[in-house]
Design a protein around this motif. Structure first.
Motif, PDB file in Angstrom:
ATOM      1  N   GLY A  83       0.801  -1.217   0.000  1.00 30.74           N
ATOM      2  CA  GLY A  83       0.000   0.000   0.000  1.00 30.74           C
ATOM      3  C   GLY A  83       0.833   1.266   0.000  1.00 30.74           C
ATOM      4  N   PHE A  84       2.138   1.106   0.223  1.00 26.34           N
ATOM      5  CA  PHE A  84       3.034   2.268   0.328  1.00 26.34           C
ATOM      6  C   PHE A  84       4.467   1.795   0.184  1.00 26.34           C
ATOM      7  CE2 PHE A  84       5.867   4.911   2.928  1.00 26.34           C
ATOM      8  CZ  PHE A  84       5.583   6.186   2.429  1.00 26.34           C
ATOM      9  N   GLY A  85       5.323   2.664  -0.333  1.00 21.06           N
ATOM     10  CA  GLY A  85       6.757   2.376  -0.341  1.00 21.06           C
ATOM     11  C   GLY A  85       7.221   1.562  -1.530  1.00 21.06           C
ATOM     12  N   ILE A  86       8.282   0.814  -1.324  1.00 14.42           N
ATOM     13  CA  ILE A  86       8.971   0.108  -2.404  1.00 14.42           C
ATOM     14  C   ILE A  86       8.928  -1.395  -2.164  1.00 14.42           C
ATOM     15  CG2 ILE A  86      11.196  -0.233  -3.543  1.00 14.42           C
ATOM     16  CD1 ILE A  86      11.884   2.673  -2.729  1.00 14.42           C
ATOM     17  N   ASP A  87       8.400  -2.127  -3.145  1.00  7.69           N
ATOM     18  CA  ASP A  87       8.402  -3.582  -3.097  1.00  7.69           C
ATOM     19  C   ASP A  87       9.633  -4.058  -3.878  1.00  7.69           C
ATOM     20  OD1 ASP A  87       7.657  -6.277  -2.845  1.00  7.69           O
ATOM     21  OD2 ASP A  87       6.592  -6.219  -4.755  1.00  7.69           O
ATOM     22  N   VAL A  88      10.609  -4.579  -3.192  1.00 11.32           N
ATOM     23  CA  VAL A  88      11.883  -4.935  -3.811  1.00 11.32           C
ATOM     24  C   VAL A  88      11.703  -5.974  -4.915  1.00 11.32           C
ATOM     25  CG1 VAL A  88      14.178  -5.910  -3.403  1.00 11.32           C
ATOM     26  CG2 VAL A  88      13.182  -4.337  -1.736  1.00 11.32           C
ATOM     27  N   LYS A  89      10.795  -6.925  -4.733  1.00 11.12           N
ATOM     28  CA  LYS A  89      10.561  -7.937  -5.763  1.00 11.12           C
ATOM     29  C   LYS A  89      10.058  -7.303  -7.055  1.00 11.12           C
ATOM     30  CE  LYS A  89       9.677 -11.874  -2.698  1.00 11.12           C
ATOM     31  NZ  LYS A  89       8.670 -12.895  -2.266  1.00 11.12           N
ATOM     32  N   THR A  90       9.194  -6.316  -6.924  1.00  8.96           N
ATOM     33  CA  THR A  90       8.681  -5.620  -8.103  1.00  8.96           C
ATOM     34  C   THR A  90       9.791  -4.839  -8.793  1.00  8.96           C
ATOM     35  OG1 THR A  90       6.453  -5.436  -7.175  1.00  8.96           O
ATOM     36  CG2 THR A  90       7.037  -3.890  -8.919  1.00  8.96           C
ATOM     37  N   VAL A  91      10.613  -4.153  -8.004  1.00 11.28           N
ATOM     38  CA  VAL A  91      11.731  -3.399  -8.573  1.00 11.28           C
ATOM     39  C   VAL A  91      12.711  -4.343  -9.268  1.00 11.28           C
ATOM     40  CG1 VAL A  91      13.625  -1.805  -8.097  1.00 11.28           C
ATOM     41  CG2 VAL A  91      11.484  -1.597  -6.836  1.00 11.28           C
ATOM     42  N   ASP A  92      12.961  -5.500  -8.668  1.00 12.24           N
ATOM     43  CA  ASP A  92      13.849  -6.482  -9.284  1.00 12.24           C
ATOM     44  C   ASP A  92      13.291  -6.959 -10.631  1.00 12.24           C
ATOM     45  OD1 ASP A  92      15.687  -6.344  -7.250  1.00 12.24           O
ATOM     46  OD2 ASP A  92      15.045  -8.201  -6.263  1.00 12.24           O
ATOM     47  N   ARG A  93      11.976  -7.144 -10.699  1.00 21.16           N
ATOM     48  CA  ARG A  93      11.367  -7.588 -11.963  1.00 21.16           C
ATOM     49  C   ARG A  93      11.502  -6.520 -13.040  1.00 21.16           C
ATOM     50  NH1 ARG A  93       7.024  -7.434 -15.055  1.00 21.16           N
ATOM     51  NH2 ARG A  93       5.740  -6.128 -13.724  1.00 21.16           N
ATOM     52  N   ILE A  94      11.294  -5.261 -12.657  1.00 22.93           N
ATOM     53  CA  ILE A  94      11.467  -4.167 -13.605  1.00 22.93           C
ATOM     54  C   ILE A  94      12.913  -4.128 -14.096  1.00 22.93           C
ATOM     55  CG2 ILE A  94      11.455  -1.656 -13.872  1.00 22.93           C
ATOM     56  CD1 ILE A  94       9.174  -1.608 -11.785  1.00 22.93           C
ATOM     57  N   ALA A  95      13.842  -4.324 -13.165  1.00 24.16           N
ATOM     58  CA  ALA A  95      15.263  -4.328 -13.529  1.00 24.16           C
ATOM     59  C   ALA A  95      15.579  -5.430 -14.541  1.00 24.16           C
ATOM     60  CB  ALA A  95      16.124  -4.494 -12.276  1.00 24.16           C
ATOM     61  N   SER A  96      14.971  -6.596 -14.364  1.00 23.50           N
ATOM     62  CA  SER A  96      15.217  -7.696 -15.296  1.00 23.50           C
ATOM     63  C   SER A  96      14.664  -7.377 -16.684  1.00 23.50           C
ATOM     64  CB  SER A  96      14.607  -9.003 -14.773  1.00 23.50           C
ATOM     65  OG  SER A  96      13.191  -8.956 -14.798  1.00 23.50           O
ATOM     66  N   GLU A  97      13.533  -6.650 -16.727  1.00 24.00           N
ATOM     67  CA  GLU A  97      12.957  -6.223 -18.015  1.00 24.00           C
ATOM     68  C   GLU A  97      13.913  -5.248 -18.706  1.00 24.00           C
ATOM     69  OE1 GLU A  97       9.443  -6.543 -19.168  1.00 24.00           O
ATOM     70  OE2 GLU A  97       9.007  -8.038 -17.653  1.00 24.00           O
ATOM     71  N   VAL A  98      14.436  -4.308 -17.932  1.00 21.77           N
ATOM     72  CA  VAL A  98      15.353  -3.308 -18.485  1.00 21.77           C
ATOM     73  C   VAL A  98      16.636  -3.990 -18.969  1.00 21.77           C
ATOM     74  CG1 VAL A  98      16.794  -1.301 -17.938  1.00 21.77           C
ATOM     75  CG2 VAL A  98      14.427  -1.418 -17.112  1.00 21.77           C
ATOM     76  N   LYS A  99      17.137  -4.935 -18.185  1.00 19.20           N
ATOM     77  CA  LYS A  99      18.362  -5.656 -18.563  1.00 19.20           C
ATOM     78  C   LYS A  99      18.179  -6.380 -19.902  1.00 19.20           C
ATOM     79  CE  LYS A  99      21.289  -9.578 -17.231  1.00 19.20           C
ATOM     80  NZ  LYS A  99      22.552  -9.016 -17.750  1.00 19.20           N
ATOM     81  N   SER A 100      17.049  -7.032 -20.102  1.00 16.74           N
ATOM     82  CA  SER A 100      16.807  -7.771 -21.343  1.00 16.74           C
ATOM     83  C   SER A 100      16.854  -6.851 -22.558  1.00 16.74           C
ATOM     84  CB  SER A 100      15.446  -8.482 -21.287  1.00 16.74           C
ATOM     85  OG  SER A 100      15.441  -9.488 -20.299  1.00 16.74           O
ATOM     86  N   VAL A 101      16.219  -5.686 -22.410  1.00 21.98           N
ATOM     87  CA  VAL A 101      16.199  -4.716 -23.510  1.00 21.98           C
ATOM     88  C   VAL A 101      17.595  -4.140 -23.733  1.00 21.98           C
ATOM     89  CG1 VAL A 101      15.327  -2.448 -24.197  1.00 21.98           C
ATOM     90  CG2 VAL A 101      13.761  -4.143 -23.259  1.00 21.98           C
ATOM     91  N   HIS A 102      18.267  -3.804 -22.633  1.00 14.81           N
ATOM     92  CA  HIS A 102      19.615  -3.234 -22.719  1.00 14.81           C
ATOM     93  C   HIS A 102      20.592  -4.224 -23.343  1.00 14.81           C
ATOM     94  CE1 HIS A 102      23.554  -1.910 -20.904  1.00 14.81           C
ATOM     95  NE2 HIS A 102      23.124  -0.773 -21.396  1.00 14.81           N
ATOM     96  N   ASP A 103      20.481  -5.490 -22.971  1.00 12.90           N
ATOM     97  CA  ASP A 103      21.365  -6.521 -23.516  1.00 12.90           C
ATOM     98  C   ASP A 103      21.158  -6.718 -25.017  1.00 12.90           C
ATOM     99  OD1 ASP A 103      22.470  -6.911 -21.045  1.00 12.90           O
ATOM    100  OD2 ASP A 103      21.441  -8.811 -20.624  1.00 12.90           O
ATOM    101  N   SER A 104      19.972  -6.345 -25.509  1.00 11.13           N
ATOM    102  CA  SER A 104      19.682  -6.491 -26.938  1.00 11.13           C
ATOM    103  C   SER A 104      20.297  -5.368 -27.765  1.00 11.13           C
ATOM    104  CB  SER A 104      18.172  -6.535 -27.166  1.00 11.13           C
ATOM    105  OG  SER A 104      17.590  -5.256 -26.989  1.00 11.13           O
ATOM    106  N   GLY A 105      20.900  -4.377 -27.085  1.00 10.54           N
ATOM    107  CA  GLY A 105      21.561  -3.300 -27.794  1.00 10.54           C
ATOM    108  C   GLY A 105      20.852  -1.968 -27.756  1.00 10.54           C
ATOM    109  N   VAL A 106      19.707  -1.905 -27.079  1.00 11.64           N
ATOM    110  CA  VAL A 106      18.967  -0.655 -26.968  1.00 11.64           C
ATOM    111  C   VAL A 106      19.544   0.181 -25.831  1.00 11.64           C
ATOM    112  CG1 VAL A 106      16.698   0.383 -26.519  1.00 11.64           C
ATOM    113  CG2 VAL A 106      16.861  -1.731 -27.843  1.00 11.64           C
TER     114      VAL A 106
END
Length: 236
Positions: free
Chosen positions: A22-45
Motif C-alpha cells: 500500500g506504500f513504499g517500495i516492493d523490492v521484488k517488483t523493482v527487481d522484476r522491472i530491472a530484469s525487463e530493463v536488462k533484457s532490452v539493454h542486452d539487446s543493444g537498446v
C-alpha cells in the motif's frame, strides 16, 4: 514500432514500484522491472529511465492538504530519488552498468544531472536513470520524462502504466470504454485524456516525440512492445 529503436526513455510511475504493498517500495517488483530493463539493454537498446515518486509522496496531493506547492513538490522530487536508487541497486545486482543523475545536487548519493554527462554515460553503454524530475516545482515527472527524452535524443518515450494503452475512460471502472491503438497529440489534449499531463503531451507534440503507452504488468512486455508486439497505444 517494428523498426529498430536505438535509444528509448522509459517512464515509470512511483505507484508501480509498490507492487501489492500500500506504500513504499516492493523490492521484488523493482527487481522484476530491472530484469525487463536488462533484457532490452542486452539487446543493444540504449535505455534512459524517469521514475515518479507517488508511492512515497506526491507533491500535488500534499499541496491540496494546505502545504505550499513549491515545498510539496520539492519533497516529491526527493521521493523520486529514493525510487531511482532502488532501481539502480536492482540493476547493479544484475551486473548492469547504471548511473543515477539528479536534477538536485546530492553528491554523496548520485551525480548531478548535466546533459553532456548523461550522453557520455549512454555512449559508454550505461543505463541512465534521471532523478528529481526536472528540478522545478509545478512540473510533473511526465513532463520531466519528455524533457529528458528530447535532451537525450531518444527515438521513443515509453510510458508504463497499469493498463495496456490509452482509453477514453478508466477501463477498470468502464470496461466497455473505447481503446485508442493510435491517437494524435491533439486528440489527447482535446479529449483531456489522463494518460499524461497536458504540459507533457504539448511538449511531446511540439517536438515530435512519439509516446507509447503500455502495461508493464506482464513479464517481458517491454521487449514485446519494442518489437511491435502485444497491445499498446501510440501517441504521435
Amino acid at each position: 514500432m517494428s523498426e529498430q529503436r536505438r535509444r528509448i526513455l522509459l517512464k515509470l510511475s512511483g505507484e508501480f514500484l509498490m507492487g501489492d504493498l500500500g506504500f513504499g517500495i516492493d523490492v521484488k517488483t523493482v527487481d522484476r522491472i530491472a530484469s525487463e530493463v536488462k533484457s532490452v539493454h542486452d539487446s543493444g537498446v540504449e535505455v534512459c529511465i524517469v521514475i515518479g515518486g507517488g508511492n512515497i509522496l506526491r507533491g500535488a496531493t500534499v499541496a491540496e492538504m494546505g502545504m505550499q506547492r513549491s515545498v510539496a513538490d520539492g519533497m516529491g522530487m526527493l521521493a523520486t530519488v529514493m525510487n531511482c536508487i532502488a532501481l539502480q541497486n536492482s540493476l547493479e545486482r544484475l551486473d548492469v552498468s547504471v548511473r543515477v543523475l539528479s536534477a538536485i545536487a546530492m553528491p554523496n548519493i548520485c551525480e548531478l544531472y548535466v546533459s553532456r554527462r548523461a550522453l557520455k554515460h549512454l555512449d559508454k553503454g550505461r543505463v541512465v536513470i534521471f532523478a528529481a524530475g526536472s528540478g522545478n516545482p509545478y512540473f510533473t515527472t511526465d513532463t520531466a520524462a519528455v524533457l529528458r527524452a528530447l535532451e537525450m535524443n531518444c527515438d521513443l518515450l515509453l510510458k508504463a502504466t497499469k493498463v495496456n494503452g490509452v482509453y477514453a475512460q478508466d477501463p477498470e471502472k468502464f470496461p466497455d470504454t473505447e481503446f485508442y491503438e493510435k491517437i494524435s497529440y491533439k486528440d489527447v489534449l482535446d479529449k483531456e485524456l489522463k494518460v499524461m499531463d497536458q504540459t507533457a503531451i504539448a511538449l511531446a507534440r511540439d517536438n515530435n516525440m512519439p509516446v507509447v503507452v503500455f502495461s508493464l504488468k506482464e513479464k517481458g512486455n517491454l521487449e514485446k512492445v519494442l518489437a511491435g508486439e502485444g497491445i499498446f497505444s501510440m501517441i504521435s
